[in-house]
Motif scaffolding. Structure first.
Motif, PDB file in Angstrom:
ATOM      1  N   VAL A 191       0.838  -1.205   0.000  1.00  0.00           N
ATOM      2  CA  VAL A 191       0.000   0.000   0.000  1.00  0.00           C
ATOM      3  C   VAL A 191       0.870   1.251   0.000  1.00  0.00           C
ATOM      4  O   VAL A 191       1.766   1.393   0.829  1.00  0.00           O
ATOM      5  CB  VAL A 191      -0.936   0.000   1.232  1.00  0.00           C
ATOM      6  CG1 VAL A 191      -1.757   1.279   1.293  1.00  0.00           C
ATOM      7  CG2 VAL A 191      -1.847  -1.219   1.205  1.00  0.00           C
ATOM      8  N   VAL A 192       0.582   2.148  -0.951  1.00  0.00           N
ATOM      9  CA  VAL A 192       1.273   3.439  -1.044  1.00  0.00           C
ATOM     10  C   VAL A 192       0.302   4.508  -0.572  1.00  0.00           C
ATOM     11  O   VAL A 192      -0.779   4.659  -1.144  1.00  0.00           O
ATOM     12  CB  VAL A 192       1.717   3.734  -2.493  1.00  0.00           C
ATOM     13  CG1 VAL A 192       2.368   5.102  -2.587  1.00  0.00           C
ATOM     14  CG2 VAL A 192       2.640   2.649  -3.004  1.00  0.00           C
ATOM     15  N   LEU A 193       0.672   5.245   0.475  1.00  0.00           N
ATOM     16  CA  LEU A 193      -0.166   6.320   0.993  1.00  0.00           C
ATOM     17  C   LEU A 193       0.445   7.700   0.756  1.00  0.00           C
ATOM     18  O   LEU A 193      -0.240   8.706   0.882  1.00  0.00           O
ATOM     19  CB  LEU A 193      -0.424   6.118   2.492  1.00  0.00           C
ATOM     20  CG  LEU A 193      -1.174   4.836   2.853  1.00  0.00           C
ATOM     21  CD1 LEU A 193      -1.262   4.674   4.357  1.00  0.00           C
ATOM     22  CD2 LEU A 193      -2.552   4.814   2.224  1.00  0.00           C
ATOM     23  N   ASP A 194       1.715   7.749   0.398  1.00  0.00           N
ATOM     24  CA  ASP A 194       2.411   9.010   0.144  1.00  0.00           C
ATOM     25  C   ASP A 194       2.439   9.254  -1.364  1.00  0.00           C
ATOM     26  O   ASP A 194       3.112   8.537  -2.103  1.00  0.00           O
ATOM     27  CB  ASP A 194       3.826   8.932   0.701  1.00  0.00           C
ATOM     28  CG  ASP A 194       4.645  10.184   0.456  1.00  0.00           C
ATOM     29  OD1 ASP A 194       4.159  11.129  -0.213  1.00  0.00           O
ATOM     30  OD2 ASP A 194       5.792  10.221   0.924  1.00  0.00           O
ATOM     31  N   GLU A 195       1.700  10.271  -1.840  1.00  0.00           N
ATOM     32  CA  GLU A 195       1.574  10.504  -3.271  1.00  0.00           C
ATOM     33  C   GLU A 195       2.902  10.789  -3.958  1.00  0.00           C
ATOM     34  O   GLU A 195       3.070  10.505  -5.141  1.00  0.00           O
ATOM     35  CB  GLU A 195       0.577  11.626  -3.558  1.00  0.00           C
ATOM     36  CG  GLU A 195       1.028  12.993  -3.096  1.00  0.00           C
ATOM     37  CD  GLU A 195      -0.018  14.061  -3.337  1.00  0.00           C
ATOM     38  OE1 GLU A 195      -0.656  14.031  -4.401  1.00  0.00           O
ATOM     39  OE2 GLU A 195      -0.194  14.901  -2.456  1.00  0.00           O
TER      40      GLU A 195
END
Length: 167
Positions: A120-124
């Motif tokens: 999961v990537v939460l930092d754009e």
């Protein structure tokens, strides 16, 4: 009111320089390029556990955006536990454009129900330069940790084919 000496220190240029020197701005992953090693990713999965791409991975499925994520969900729903691992594939979902409340309340709990691990990537900013074909899943094939090809699947049939699923 801040002391003028402190306020002068907190100007944008000084803060940017401090960030660069601390290395935090260097944590961005370069886009995958054929012939180059896949940039190292140290993320969390949907269960908040460490997630990386292992050396034996042959396919990275990168979904950025609602349409790409829905396509992934459609194709993977009903697949058994271990399905992605059996194909030496990993699923990487960029959820950075989703509001935090929606991510925490709906998206992550839904992913936790799936029988496979999702990075999961939460930092754009982290994967901002990675391929984001409109409404499609980016397919990054690897050979010995190096990027072989970068393509995409925009239909259920093309994603199933990439995963070796026959109709």
């Amino acid at each position: 009111m801040l002391n003028p000496k402190i306020r002068r220190f907190l100007n944008p240029t000084t803060l940017l320089l401090a960030a660069l020197l601390s290395g935090s701005a260097l944590a961005l992953a370069a886009p995958p390029q054929p012939g180059q090693p896949l940039p190292e990713l140290a993320l969390k999965d949907q269960h908040d556990q460490p997630w990386t791409v292992s050396g034996d991975t042959k396919l990275v499925l990168f979904a950025a955006g609602r349409k790409a994520s829905n396509l992934m969900q459609t194709v993977l729903t009903g697949q058994p536990a271990g399905f992605l691992a059996s194909r030496q594939a990993v699923y990487l979902a960029d959820m950075s454009s989703m509001p935090g409340f929606v991510t925490r309340t709906f998206a992550l709990p839904a992913l936790r129900e799936m029988p496979f691990v999702v990075g999961v990537v939460l930092d754009e900013a982290l994967l901002a330069d990675w391929p984001r074909p409109d409404g499609a899943v980016a397919l990054i094939t690897l050979q010995n940790g190096r990027v072989n090809t970068v393509s995409h699947a925009s239909t259920e049939a093309s994603l199933r084919a990439a995963l070796g699923l026959v109709p």
